[in-house]
Write a protein that holds these residues in place. Structure first.
Motif, mmCIF file in Angstrom:
data_model
loop_
_atom_site.group_PDB
_atom_site.id
_atom_site.type_symbol
_atom_site.label_atom_id
_atom_site.label_comp_id
_atom_site.label_asym_id
_atom_site.label_seq_id
_atom_site.Cartn_x
_atom_site.Cartn_y
_atom_site.Cartn_z
ATOM 1 N N HIS A 110 2.881 100.229 74.544
ATOM 2 C CA HIS A 110 4.018 101.122 74.717
ATOM 3 C C HIS A 110 4.160 102.052 73.518
ATOM 4 C CE1 HIS A 110 5.984 98.109 77.712
ATOM 5 N NE2 HIS A 110 5.309 99.059 78.350
ATOM 6 N N THR B 106 8.936 109.478 75.619
ATOM 7 C CA THR B 106 9.283 108.575 76.719
ATOM 8 C C THR B 106 8.420 108.857 77.936
ATOM 9 O OG1 THR B 106 11.567 108.447 75.922
ATOM 10 C CG2 THR B 106 11.149 107.753 78.193
ATOM 11 N N TYR C 299 5.661 106.275 79.776
ATOM 12 C CA TYR C 299 5.623 105.901 81.195
ATOM 13 C C TYR C 299 4.311 106.340 81.847
ATOM 14 C CZ TYR C 299 10.526 104.484 81.164
ATOM 15 O OH TYR C 299 11.703 103.827 80.911
ATOM 16 N N GLU D 184 1.715 103.786 80.810
ATOM 17 C CA GLU D 184 1.896 102.531 81.542
ATOM 18 C C GLU D 184 1.496 102.685 82.998
ATOM 19 O OE1 GLU D 184 5.200 98.968 82.049
ATOM 20 O OE2 GLU D 184 5.741 100.848 81.056
#
Length: 494
Positions: free
Chosen positions: A63, A197, A201, A204
């Motif tokens: 992350h 951010t 995402y 991921e």
């Protein structure tokens, strides 16, 4: 079939080039550097994974890394600025009975499949093996690697677009300001970290094998590839028609240099060569931009007070333009070397003029470094010492290449210019000039305080500058001794 035929013809053209044997050392050195950086990325990927696992507890290591994907894309973008573009390779193919649109499509596909797009996987794959495997297994690692590869393909097309436009007109480089400025605003102005951010995402999504993440990236790749296709097809026509050759907007004569006699005339020739011809002009403004970027690192004290990287960056600001220009000394003159040799005794004044012009250009990085001095991030003697040392021993060493350079550098080939390989002497001397001053300064600081070390560098530089007529005359005599071999090389590479 056309794609594979083009690949085969390119390999054969490279091997049949008269420069193939002369660039053998440069290729070996480049292979060594690629292996070195690949090993470095492997090591760095493992160390970052271990550091994130031990130092960060509220997020998984992948992350945290995914939040910084834009940093990798910016670094990759800067590296790609030095690469060629498909429009540079298409001219030999225009005589074939094949549509230039099909050829351009094949060249863009070849760029997408370039092995360089896989280079950063030396970092991401070991990182993923240590952090992603325990949650998603090897499938997650493979999916993540494919996603990173697609990102690099997109970044390659984005960099290609800027390179193509920049080589046509340098002002297009300022297209980067609104693009990266908008990303900076989205990240910092609302203080919400929208860019990091979103990249977290997206990363991921790659790991989880999210179809929409891959489809979105593929759509961005096809859009950027289509934009490159349209732009480069139009610029091929512009380049072939030579529409810009008849448009001279500013005619600078530099008449104030007439008072310096024949040396002043050659200084005028040097300045006109740099600012009127497409290839030298693009190279000049490109490296001025890189110098400004590195100077900004010093202004904002990126590396911290007392870091030895400040010495390297300060020296790099002085060397980046002079070394790249002087590494091709007499190569541009290879376009008209026969005319110069009619009055070969004047070549001594030509070499002096080149040296004086490069010394004058050093004022630009010196003024930028003074900003860092004013902000208190650099001591005043550091930029002064490196200024005189660059003006003296560094330039004296690089000008030795006037004896050995025998390949003609293009003046106005623009977008479809020939690729210039580096000789063994160029590669060795450029590497020496970037490292030896730092080593000398490091040795001096073992016996002297930093202040006296910089003063010693400045004194050595001033001594070399004071004797510049003697070592330039030595270069001139050695050049004349090799003139017939060099002239043959200049003629065969025009």
């Amino acid at each position: 079939m056309l794609f594979f035929d083009l690949r085969r013809n390119q390999r054969l053209a490279a091997r049949r080039s008269p420069m193939f044997d002369k660039n053998r050392f440069a290729r070996l050195l480049m292979g060594f550097m690629v292996a070195f950086w690949a090993a470095y990325l492997l090591f760095f990927g493992v160390m970052i994974a271990l550091a994130f696992r031990e130092g960060i507890t509220h997020l998984e290591p992948y992350h945290v890394l995914n939040k910084g994907l834009l940093i990798f894309l910016v670094i990759d973008f800067l590296i790609r600025l030095l690469m060629s573009t498909p429009v540079q390779d298409i001219r030999p193919l225009l005589l074939l009975p094949v549509s230039r649109k099909r050829v351009m499509s094949c060249l863009l596909i070849e760029s997408a499949l370039d092995s360089y797009n896989l280079f950063f996987l030396f970092f991401f794959v070991p990182f993923a093996l240590l952090t992603v495997t325990r949650f998603y297994g090897l499938t997650g690692v493979l999916s993540y690697a494919v996603g990173i590869w697609l990102l690099m393909v997109f970044n390659g097309f984005w960099s290609m677009l800027i390179r193509v436009l920049k080589r046509q007109r340098f002002a297009w480089i300022f297209l980067l300001v609104p693009v990266y400025g908008l990303l900076a605003l989205l990240e910092f102005l609302p203080d919400k970290g929208w860019v990091t951010t979103a990249s977290m995402y997206l990363g991921e999504g790659y790991i989880r094998g999210n179809v929409w993440a891959f489809l979105g990236t593929l759509a961005a790749i096809f859009l950027m590839g289509w934009v490159n296709y349209i732009v480069q097809i139009r610029l091929i026509h512009c380049e072939l028609s030579r529409t810009e050759d008849t448009q001279v907007k500013h005619l600078r004569r530099y008449t104030f240099l007439n008072r310096y006699g024949r040396v002043g005339e050659y200084m005028q020739l040097e300045l006109k060569m740099i600012f009127r011809n497409k290839s030298p002009r693009s190279q000049f403004w490109g490296f001025i931009t890189i110098m400004c970027m590195f100077a900004a690192f010093l202004w904002f004290d990126i590396y911290g007070e007392g870091s030895y990287m400040n010495n390297f960056v300060c020296l790099y600001c002085y060397c980046v333009l002079g070394l790249i220009t002087l590494s091709q000394i007499m190569a541009v003159e290879g376009n008209y070397i026969d005319g110069l040799m009619v009055h070969k005794e004047s070549l001594f004044d030509l070499m002096r003029a080149k040296y004086y012009v490069q010394c004058l250009f050093l004022v630009i990085p010196f003024l930028f470094n003074l900003i860092a001095v004013g902000r208190g991030t650099l001591p005043l003697l550091m930029p002064v010492g490196y200024l005189f040392f660059t003006m003296g021993p560094v330039f004296a060493l690089m000008m030795q290449l006037a004896v050995y350079n025998n390949k003609t550098a293009p003046l106005n080939t623009g977008l479809m210019g020939r690729k210039q390989g580096n000789s063994m002497y160029q590669t060795l001397l450029v590497g020496t000039c970037f490292t030896v001053p730092l080593l000398i300064n490091k040795l001096l600081t073992l016996f002297l305080p930093p202040t006296y070390a910089y003063i010693t560098l400045g004194v050595l530089g001033l001594a070399t500058v004071a004797t510049h007529k003697y070592w330039i005359r030595n270069i001139y005599h050695r050049f004349l001794h090799r003139r017939y071999a060099n002239m043959e090389g200049f003629r065969t590479t025009r």
